[in-house]
Design a protein around this motif. Structure first.
Motif, mmCIF file in Angstrom:
data_model
loop_
_atom_site.group_PDB
_atom_site.id
_atom_site.type_symbol
_atom_site.label_atom_id
_atom_site.label_comp_id
_atom_site.label_asym_id
_atom_site.label_seq_id
_atom_site.Cartn_x
_atom_site.Cartn_y
_atom_site.Cartn_z
ATOM 1 N N GLU A 123 -9.033 -6.183 -1.701
ATOM 2 C CA GLU A 123 -8.281 -5.031 -1.248
ATOM 3 C C GLU A 123 -9.168 -4.120 -0.428
ATOM 4 O O GLU A 123 -10.380 -4.105 -0.590
ATOM 5 N N TYR A 179 0.863 -1.176 0.000
ATOM 6 C CA TYR A 179 0.000 0.000 0.000
ATOM 7 C C TYR A 179 0.899 1.225 0.000
ATOM 8 O O TYR A 179 2.063 1.155 0.398
ATOM 9 N N ALA A 188 -11.762 1.866 6.511
ATOM 10 C CA ALA A 188 -11.577 1.188 5.228
ATOM 11 C C ALA A 188 -12.711 0.193 5.024
ATOM 12 O O ALA A 188 -13.263 -0.336 5.990
ATOM 13 N N SER A 190 -14.135 -3.167 2.299
ATOM 14 C CA SER A 190 -13.818 -4.083 1.205
ATOM 15 C C SER A 190 -15.054 -4.912 0.892
ATOM 16 O O SER A 190 -15.959 -5.045 1.717
ATOM 17 N N GLN A 192 -3.517 3.637 -0.006
ATOM 18 C CA GLN A 192 -4.053 3.192 -1.291
ATOM 19 C C GLN A 192 -3.421 1.861 -1.651
ATOM 20 O O GLN A 192 -2.192 1.712 -1.612
ATOM 21 N N TYR A 193 -4.242 0.898 -1.989
ATOM 22 C CA TYR A 193 -3.756 -0.413 -2.405
ATOM 23 C C TYR A 193 -2.955 -0.294 -3.695
ATOM 24 O O TYR A 193 -3.345 0.441 -4.612
ATOM 25 N N TYR A 237 -10.278 -0.335 0.703
ATOM 26 C CA TYR A 237 -10.343 1.042 0.219
ATOM 27 C C TYR A 237 -10.455 1.948 1.442
ATOM 28 O O TYR A 237 -11.397 1.811 2.228
ATOM 29 N N GLY A 290 -16.200 6.961 -3.082
ATOM 30 C CA GLY A 290 -15.304 6.159 -2.248
ATOM 31 C C GLY A 290 -15.778 6.159 -0.821
ATOM 32 O O GLY A 290 -16.918 6.519 -0.510
#
Lengths: 113, 115
Positions: free
Chosen positions: B103, A36, B93, B95, A45-46, B105, B3
């Motif tokens: 992953e 990340y 976060a 997912s 951020q991945y 976010y 997002g």
């Protein structure tokens, strides 16, 4: 949990490849390596992840050694916008299968003109 | 698409007060995580939700910290009797699921300052 070791900081000239190393000598066979990055004042951020094989996506390439004890993240053509802290993470595997990320201090990459 | 969003972006409170931090995950994401990031350090895991339930709260530092996700979407992190040491950026976060390949976010975080 497998721990990771990264250099605290690196420099790279704009347009050149940035190669960020990570050591994870205690990694288990079913643990993935995740990368990340965190640009200043933003959330992480991945970038990419892998288990054994080398991986490539639109952002970067991930090279994992055959013994899986280390890996390298490659940004093929670094830009100023790639200046960030880069985290190498070994995923902790729980029976529930969820993705608990254990972050270290990371590598602060500075891309300069 | 939208997002992960977090509100407020900044929160200043006095020592001893109660605060609530809100996280709106990406629509359809069933897994939600809270992390805390102190200055100069990487994010530190606090709690994980799968749906409405807290599947792992092992990272919560003490019983002053509590988080809920009553309808499996929005989550609120609650801190009682705040202390100066609670000052940090609180990251959320989400997912799609909890498995290996999903992953996470991250949102932009809420910067909490306890004076």
């Amino acid at each position: 949990d497998a721990k990771t070791t990264q250099p605290p900081s690196m420099d790279c000239a704009e347009g050149r490849a940035a190669n960020l190393p990570c050591n994870h000598s205690t990694i288990s066979g079913n643990e993935y390596v995740y990368w990340y990055r965190q640009i200043h004042s933003q959330g992480p951020q991945y970038i990419i992840h892998g288990l054994k094989n080398n991986e490539t996506n639109e952002m970067a390439s991930l090279i994992i050694t055959e013994d899986r004890k280390s890996s390298t993240l490659i940004l093929p053509h670094a830009t100023l916008r790639d200046t960030a802290v880069y985290y190498c993470i070994v995923r902790v595997a729980f029976s529930g299968g969820y993705n608990k990320l254990i972050f270290g201090a990371g590598t602060r990459l500075a891309v300069h003109p | 698409g939208a997002g992960v969003s977090q509100t407020p972006s900044n929160k200043v409170t006095e020592k001893g007060k109660y605060v609530e931090l809100r996280c709106d995950p990406i629509s359809g994401h069933t897994a939600l995580y809270w992390y805390r990031q102190s200055l100069g350090q990487g994010p530190e895991f606090l709690i994980y939700f799968q749906g409405t339930g807290a599947a792992d709260d092992s990272g919560l530092p003490n019983d002053r910290f509590f988080a809920v996700r009553p309808e499996g979407s929005v989550s609120t992190l609650k801190i009682q009797r705040t202390e100066r040491g609670d000052s940090a950026v609180y990251l959320c976060a989400s997912s799609l699921g909890g498995g290996d390949s999903y992953e996470q976010y991250f949102g932009p975080g809420t910067r909490l300052t306890v004076t």
